[in-house]
Structures are given as structure tokens and as C-alpha cells.
Design a protein around this motif. Sequence first.
Motif, mmCIF file in Angstrom:
data_model
loop_
_atom_site.group_PDB
_atom_site.id
_atom_site.type_symbol
_atom_site.label_atom_id
_atom_site.label_comp_id
_atom_site.label_asym_id
_atom_site.label_seq_id
_atom_site.Cartn_x
_atom_site.Cartn_y
_atom_site.Cartn_z
ATOM 1 N N SER A 53 125.277 56.929 37.324
ATOM 2 C CA SER A 53 124.547 58.056 37.892
ATOM 3 C C SER A 53 123.134 58.092 37.331
ATOM 4 O O SER A 53 122.887 57.677 36.205
ATOM 5 C CB SER A 53 125.247 59.367 37.556
ATOM 6 N N CYS A 54 122.208 58.593 38.131
ATOM 7 C CA CYS A 54 120.825 58.694 37.672
ATOM 8 C C CYS A 54 120.148 59.892 38.330
ATOM 9 O O CYS A 54 120.693 60.492 39.255
ATOM 10 C CB CYS A 54 120.060 57.406 37.966
ATOM 11 N N THR A 55 118.973 60.219 37.849
ATOM 12 C CA THR A 55 118.197 61.337 38.400
ATOM 13 C C THR A 55 117.032 60.832 39.242
ATOM 14 O O THR A 55 116.164 61.614 39.619
ATOM 15 C CB THR A 55 117.644 62.217 37.256
ATOM 16 N N PHE A 56 117.006 59.542 39.564
ATOM 17 C CA PHE A 56 115.878 58.943 40.266
ATOM 18 C C PHE A 56 115.960 59.169 41.771
ATOM 19 O O PHE A 56 117.034 59.336 42.328
ATOM 20 C CB PHE A 56 115.813 57.444 39.987
ATOM 21 N N ASP A 57 114.792 59.099 42.418
ATOM 22 C CA ASP A 57 114.760 59.136 43.875
ATOM 23 C C ASP A 57 114.924 57.709 44.407
ATOM 24 O O ASP A 57 115.000 56.750 43.631
ATOM 25 C CB ASP A 57 113.476 59.794 44.387
ATOM 26 N N GLU A 58 114.978 57.582 45.729
ATOM 27 C CA GLU A 58 115.243 56.267 46.324
ATOM 28 C C GLU A 58 114.153 55.251 46.001
ATOM 29 O O GLU A 58 114.448 54.085 45.729
ATOM 30 C CB GLU A 58 115.417 56.396 47.838
ATOM 31 N N ALA A 59 112.903 55.669 45.998
ATOM 32 C CA ALA A 59 111.807 54.745 45.691
ATOM 33 C C ALA A 59 111.954 54.168 44.291
ATOM 34 O O ALA A 59 111.759 52.962 44.077
ATOM 35 C CB ALA A 59 110.464 55.453 45.853
ATOM 36 N N MET A 60 112.299 55.017 43.332
ATOM 37 C CA MET A 60 112.483 54.551 41.955
ATOM 38 C C MET A 60 113.677 53.608 41.873
ATOM 39 O O MET A 60 113.611 52.568 41.210
ATOM 40 C CB MET A 60 112.657 55.726 40.996
ATOM 41 N N CYS A 61 114.779 53.959 42.526
ATOM 42 C CA CYS A 61 115.965 53.092 42.520
ATOM 43 C C CYS A 61 115.621 51.712 43.070
ATOM 44 O O CYS A 61 116.002 50.693 42.487
ATOM 45 C CB CYS A 61 117.097 53.724 43.326
ATOM 46 N N LYS A 62 114.893 51.670 44.184
ATOM 47 C CA LYS A 62 114.485 50.383 44.768
ATOM 48 C C LYS A 62 113.652 49.580 43.785
ATOM 49 O O LYS A 62 113.834 48.372 43.644
ATOM 50 C CB LYS A 62 113.661 50.614 46.036
ATOM 51 N N SER A 63 112.725 50.252 43.090
ATOM 52 C CA SER A 63 111.835 49.541 42.174
ATOM 53 C C SER A 63 112.576 49.006 40.949
ATOM 54 O O SER A 63 112.105 48.067 40.308
ATOM 55 C CB SER A 63 110.681 50.443 41.739
#
Length: 113
Positions: free
Chosen positions: A48-58
Amino acid sequence: MVQITGYKVFEKENGDLFFSLIVQGGVEAVVSKQTGKTYLTARTARVSCTFDEAMCKSLVGTSLPGTISKIEVEPYEFTIQETGEIIQRTHRYEYMSDEDAVLTKNLHREEVL
């Protein structure tokens, strides 16, 4: 070390989205219970994480210190995605930091006598 290989999007009951990162450990040799032959695999787990999709992709391709451990749990049904076969499992895989792995390996839960 584990590597972030992807991410998964989930939707909460209220419609909000949240994300988890998919991490994969190194290659390991395993002996098949059915055939007795050795095959290569790699453990994967979701974190689990608190990141948004852009951060996850990066983050895909990033390495993290830690391991993926096999944790014993109550039996549950699991569907093999490739075949659709439903099997019963008594374990799951969980990402552990190097520090957590050392503690888990060296500390034992107190047993009730």
C-alpha cells in the motif's frame, strides 16, 4: 533487494481511488510438488502507498532494500490467473524491509502453555 514492477488501482466504496505498488524479489529455484522438477520463479507482493498514479508510474523500475517473505495465514481460495483454476492457499507474500526481516527471523512469539 526488490524491484517495483508495476502498480494496481483500487476503488473504495465511496468512489475514491487508491494505489498499491507491485514489488518483485529476485529469482529463486523451487521444486514442483506435482512433478518434482525444479523451476524458476520470483515472489511478488503488493505494498500500500499514499502516492497518486503519476508517482506510481514514475517508481516502476526502482529498487528497494528488503525481501518478500512467505507468511502463513488461515486457508483461503486463490484463483490462478493463467488457468482460472481455484486452489486453496495457507500463505501469502509480504514485503519486509531489511530491518523487519531481521526482527521477524530472530524474535519468536510468546507461546501460550
